[in-house]
Design an enzyme around this catalytic site. Structure first.
Site, PDB file in Angstrom:
ATOM      1  N   ASP A  14       0.838  -1.198   0.000  1.00 31.45           N
ATOM      2  CA  ASP A  14       0.000   0.000   0.000  1.00 31.45           C
ATOM      3  C   ASP A  14       0.874   1.248   0.000  1.00 31.45           C
ATOM      4  O   ASP A  14       1.806   1.359   0.785  1.00 31.45           O
ATOM      5  CB  ASP A  14      -0.900  -0.027   1.238  1.00 31.45           C
ATOM      6  CG  ASP A  14      -2.066   0.926   1.160  1.00 31.45           C
ATOM      7  OD1 ASP A  14      -1.979   1.925   0.424  1.00 31.45           O
ATOM      8  OD2 ASP A  14      -3.068   0.672   1.854  1.00 31.45           O
ATOM      9  N   HIS A  16      -0.519   4.532   0.139  1.00 31.45           N
ATOM     10  CA  HIS A  16      -1.340   5.672   0.547  1.00 31.45           C
ATOM     11  C   HIS A  16      -0.651   6.414   1.691  1.00 31.45           C
ATOM     12  O   HIS A  16      -0.698   5.997   2.833  1.00 31.45           O
ATOM     13  CB  HIS A  16      -2.735   5.202   0.971  1.00 31.45           C
ATOM     14  CG  HIS A  16      -3.553   4.731  -0.178  1.00 31.45           C
ATOM     15  ND1 HIS A  16      -3.529   3.432  -0.601  1.00 31.45           N
ATOM     16  CD2 HIS A  16      -4.405   5.389  -0.993  1.00 31.45           C
ATOM     17  CE1 HIS A  16      -4.338   3.297  -1.626  1.00 31.45           C
ATOM     18  NE2 HIS A  16      -4.887   4.476  -1.890  1.00 31.45           N
TER      19      HIS A  16
END
Length: 192
Positions: A14, A16
């Protein structure tokens, strides 16, 4: 205040970063020592940082939906590394697709996470739990935007007083009061 150390990061593949930075800044503003591992963090990196810094808690974020896969076995690895009992927090879009959050929460708790938060939970809403988990127990206020959130907040242990607006969106204050009264005699102050 004894400065507590919190290890944070975004697990797995991930990337983000924005939410992670918000968590970092908020915790620092509240007086915590934050070890921010950034994005694409492995379980082992979380654990190594927690051991090296003698962390008081780990906060794992995941927004790409694969958090459940990325977090499997995490508690066991923490325990093996001498971090048994270290509070583990997890939040974000933890699973792919729309799933009932109560089911998601139950699965993460079964994996050994102490605190599990649904998507879009502001870090400010988790601060009471974080402070309590690391032994900072001075009085704290936890707020809710609507009746459903108010009931979720109340279900957490340690509520000493409820200040309740009658005109809450969704489930109104009267119904929130009824539901709280069904299980508790905590003092409730109603406002209009």
């Amino acid at each position: 205040m004894d400065k507590k150390t919190i290890v944070i990061g975004v697990i797995g593949a991930d990337v983000h970063a924005v939410g992670n930075k918000i968590i970092d800044l908020t915790l620092k503003q509240k007086g915590f020592n934050v070890v921010n591992l950034g994005v694409m963090v492995s379980q082992e990196e979380f654990i190594e940082a927690a051991v090296e810094t003698q962390a008081d808690a780990i906060i794992v974020s995941s927004l790409y939906g694969h958090g459940e896969i990325d977090c499997m076995g995490f508690r066991e690895k923490c325990d093996e590394a001498g971090l048994k009992g270290l509070p583990l927090f997890v939040g974000g879009n933890l699973v792919v697709g729309k799933q009932d959050f109560k089911d998601v929460e139950a699965r993460f708790r079964k994996m050994g996470f102490d605190y599990v938060y649904p998507p879009n939970t502001p870090i400010e809403c988790t601060l009471v739990d974080i402070r309590r988990a690391v032994g900072l127990t001075e009085p704290a206020v936890e707020m809710a935007e609507d009746g459903e959130e108010a009931l979720r907040v109340f279900e957490k242990e340690g509520t000493d007083l409820v200040l309740l607006d009658l005109m809450l969106p969704g489930i109104d204050g009267y119904e929130v009061c009824r539901r709280i009264r069904a299980t508790s005699d905590v003092p409730i102050i109603m406002l209009s």
